[in-house]
Enzyme design. Structure first.
Site, mmCIF file in Angstrom:
data_model
loop_
_atom_site.group_PDB
_atom_site.id
_atom_site.type_symbol
_atom_site.label_atom_id
_atom_site.label_comp_id
_atom_site.label_asym_id
_atom_site.label_seq_id
_atom_site.Cartn_x
_atom_site.Cartn_y
_atom_site.Cartn_z
ATOM 1 N N SER A 54 -6.308 1.082 1.026
ATOM 2 C CA SER A 54 -5.920 0.345 0.554
ATOM 3 C C SER A 54 -5.792 0.183 -1.290
ATOM 4 C CB SER A 54 -5.664 -0.640 0.924
ATOM 5 O OG SER A 54 -5.155 -2.285 -0.444
ATOM 6 N N LYS A 59 -12.103 -1.830 4.237
ATOM 7 C CA LYS A 59 -11.832 -1.068 3.560
ATOM 8 C C LYS A 59 -12.804 0.564 3.096
ATOM 9 C CE LYS A 59 -7.536 -1.459 5.640
ATOM 10 N NZ LYS A 59 -7.015 -1.876 6.979
ATOM 11 N N TYR A 90 -11.518 -7.952 3.641
ATOM 12 C CA TYR A 90 -10.870 -7.233 4.241
ATOM 13 C C TYR A 90 -10.658 -6.160 3.381
ATOM 14 C CZ TYR A 90 -6.210 -4.547 3.476
ATOM 15 O OH TYR A 90 -5.366 -3.418 3.656
HETATM 16 P P1 NAD Z 1 0.382 -4.243 11.069
HETATM 17 O O1 NAD Z 1 0.104 -5.772 11.589
HETATM 18 O O2 NAD Z 1 2.116 -4.873 10.806
HETATM 19 O O3 NAD Z 1 -0.189 -3.817 11.594
HETATM 20 C C1 NAD Z 1 -1.493 -3.163 12.542
HETATM 21 C C2 NAD Z 1 -0.601 -3.179 13.525
HETATM 22 O O4 NAD Z 1 -2.472 -2.973 14.588
HETATM 23 C C3 NAD Z 1 -0.453 -4.620 14.423
HETATM 24 O O5 NAD Z 1 0.758 -3.617 15.494
HETATM 25 C C4 NAD Z 1 -1.283 -5.255 15.862
HETATM 26 O O6 NAD Z 1 -1.291 -5.258 16.750
HETATM 27 C C5 NAD Z 1 -2.287 -4.008 15.628
HETATM 28 N N1 NAD Z 1 -3.690 -3.994 16.077
HETATM 29 C C6 NAD Z 1 -4.928 -5.254 14.734
HETATM 30 N N2 NAD Z 1 -6.019 -5.031 15.167
HETATM 31 C C7 NAD Z 1 -5.876 -4.490 16.760
HETATM 32 C C8 NAD Z 1 -6.875 -3.582 17.350
HETATM 33 N N3 NAD Z 1 -8.394 -4.075 17.245
HETATM 34 N N4 NAD Z 1 -6.105 -3.125 18.689
HETATM 35 C C9 NAD Z 1 -5.384 -2.271 18.894
HETATM 36 N N5 NAD Z 1 -4.132 -2.840 17.587
HETATM 37 C C10 NAD Z 1 -4.740 -3.413 17.253
HETATM 38 O O7 NAD Z 1 -0.137 -3.948 9.318
HETATM 39 P P2 NAD Z 1 0.031 -2.991 8.574
HETATM 40 O O8 NAD Z 1 1.214 -3.759 6.872
HETATM 41 O O9 NAD Z 1 1.481 -2.179 9.416
HETATM 42 O O10 NAD Z 1 -0.361 -2.523 7.977
HETATM 43 C C11 NAD Z 1 -1.472 -0.973 8.712
HETATM 44 C C12 NAD Z 1 -2.286 -0.657 8.213
HETATM 45 O O11 NAD Z 1 -2.432 -0.798 6.838
HETATM 46 C C13 NAD Z 1 -3.876 -1.612 7.879
HETATM 47 O O12 NAD Z 1 -4.481 -0.997 8.256
HETATM 48 C C14 NAD Z 1 -3.518 -2.898 7.143
HETATM 49 O O13 NAD Z 1 -5.213 -2.881 6.327
HETATM 50 C C15 NAD Z 1 -2.859 -0.697 6.455
HETATM 51 N N6 NAD Z 1 -2.911 -1.956 4.544
HETATM 52 C C16 NAD Z 1 -1.274 -2.674 4.679
HETATM 53 C C17 NAD Z 1 -1.092 -2.709 3.418
HETATM 54 C C18 NAD Z 1 0.403 -3.607 3.749
HETATM 55 O O14 NAD Z 1 0.504 -4.062 2.093
HETATM 56 N N7 NAD Z 1 1.289 -4.185 4.603
HETATM 57 C C19 NAD Z 1 -1.388 -2.254 2.592
HETATM 58 C C20 NAD Z 1 -2.337 -1.666 2.006
HETATM 59 C C21 NAD Z 1 -3.208 -0.449 3.761
#
Ligand code: NAD
Ligand code: UDP
Length: 331
Positions: A124, A152, A148
């Site tokens: 991120s 990362k 959080y």
């Molecule tokens: P999201 O919550 O929609 O998707 C994450 C998925 O991971 C979910 O389906 C959840 O059920 C699953 N999950 C979480 N912990 C788990 C575990 N221990 N075992 C199995 N499944 C698990 O989030 P997103 O927005 O799709 O983000 C995906 C990744 O991108 C994350 O790592 C997040 O930190 C990173 N990210 C997201 C953003 C954003 O703004 N959306 C920005 C920067 C980074």
């Protein structure tokens, strides 16, 4: 090539799974539905016109994860699974460190054990902290103000150190800016639980009448109009960037910013949404949100140069697609 997509039922993982399937990859999704729903798997298959293999698994569970590697030939991993609510991470730090760090450790160990040498990690822009914009991959990382963000930074370090002693290991650390929007079908998109923390889903829920008005967190930042500036990127552009990252993986650590390179203020995004969809978004300005920075946008030249990828969809498309999804989405 067969790719293990952890968190593939989530917001970014689902869109990326579609892009992978369309690009000809086989996809194995591992998700525990902590923040997603089982229906997502069928929707991915429907939109891609192909089947995926699915495991309902917590990726912090080493034995359960190993079973996937025992039963399938896996060529690479894209690790999306993680908890992502910044505010909650301040209140429940151990939950965040446990889930986000342990999942990375378990998967890195599995790479070692089963000889998988391709890894793409969801990082991120938050790792840059309050650096000077635009953020460049070579910058020193600054404190992130919340657990959080620290997960990362630590996951990046774990994968980097692992890469140093495994010369064949190719890892891409993808630093996402602000992913928004939805698949153009309107069938999948961002559906946060409870009141959204992020700006775009908050706006779409105001548009739908689920929330009364947007609260803008501060208009006294040193920015174009005083409101916070971010680099919004369409989730399908982001999804396509993962395919490019996989295809250009080279041994060692590869770090890429994934954004558009353009900053948009809160007020500019509200106006773009109103113009794109013909809906007025009532708002009020309230105090700054703790831990927010004034501006965050990417230098995207490295991804363009090395991956041959750049974001194609503009802010109007992001607003239209976000609304198309929210409009028809039923909880
Ligand atoms: P999201 O919550 O929609 O998707 C994450 C998925 O991971 C979910 O389906 C959840 O059920 C699953 N999950 C979480 N912990 C788990 C575990 N221990 N075992 C199995 N499944 C698990 O989030 P997103 O927005 O799709 O983000 C995906 C990744 O991108 C994350 O790592 C997040 O930190 C990173 N990210 C997201 C953003 C954003 O703004 N959306 C920005 C920067 C980074
Ligand atoms: N923001 C806002 N009201 C909201 C949510 C967000 O004014 O209800 C602002 C926030 O202060 C920031 C921008 O919108 O300037 C983007 O916030 P978001 O939480 O979406 O992303 P992040 O802060 O993680 O970049």
């Amino acid at each position: 090539m067969s790719i293990l997509v952890t968190g593939g039922a989530g917001y970014i993982g689902s869109h990326t799974s579609i892009a992978l399937l369309k690009a000809g990859y086989s996809v194995i999704i591992a998700d525990n539905f902590f923040n997603s729903r089982p229906e997502m798997i069928q929707k991915i298959e429907q939109l891609a016109g192909k089947k995926v293999i699915f495991y309902e698994v917590d990726v912090t569970n080493e034995q359960a994860v190993n079973q996937i590697f025992i039963h399938h030939q896996i060529d690479g991993i894209i690790h999306f699974a993680g908890l992502k609510a910044v505010g909650e991470s301040v209140k429940k730090p151990l939950k965040y460190y446990y889930n986000n760090i342990l999942s990375t450790l378990v998967l890195a160990k599995a790479c070692h054990k089963y000889g998988v040498d391709k890894f793409v990690f969801s990082s991120s822009a938050t790792v840059y902290g309050d650096n000077k914009v635009p953020f460049v991959e070579t910058m020193d990382l600054l404190p992130t103000t919340n657990p959080y963000g620290e997960t990362k930074v630590m996951s990046e370090r774990i994968l980097t150190d692992f890469g140093k002693v495994n010369p064949n290991f190719s890892v891409s650390l993808l630093r996402y800016f602000n992913p928004v929007g939805a698949h153009e079908s309107g069938l999948i998109g961002e559906a946060p639980n409870g009141i959204p923390n992020n700006l775009m889903p908050y706006i779409t829920q105001v548009a739908k009448g689920k929330l009364e008005r947007l609260r803008i967190f501060g208009n006294d930042y040193p920015t174009v109009d005083g409101t916070g500036v971010r680099d919004y990127i369409h989730v399908m552009d982001l999804a396509e960037a993962h395919v490019a990252a996989l295809e250009h993986l080279t041994p060692g650590v590869n770090i890429y910013n994934l954004g558009t390179g353009k900053g948009t203020s809160v007020l500019e995004l509200v106006k773009a949404f109103e113009d794109a969809n013909g809906i007025t978004i009532p708002y009020e300005v309230v105090a700054r949100r703790l831990g927010d920075i004034a501006e965050c946008y990417a230098d995207v030249s490295k991804a363009k140069r090395e991956l041959g990828w750049e974001a194609k969809r503009d802010i109007v498309t992001m607003c239209r697609d976000a609304w198309r999804f929210e409009r028809y989405y039923e909880e």
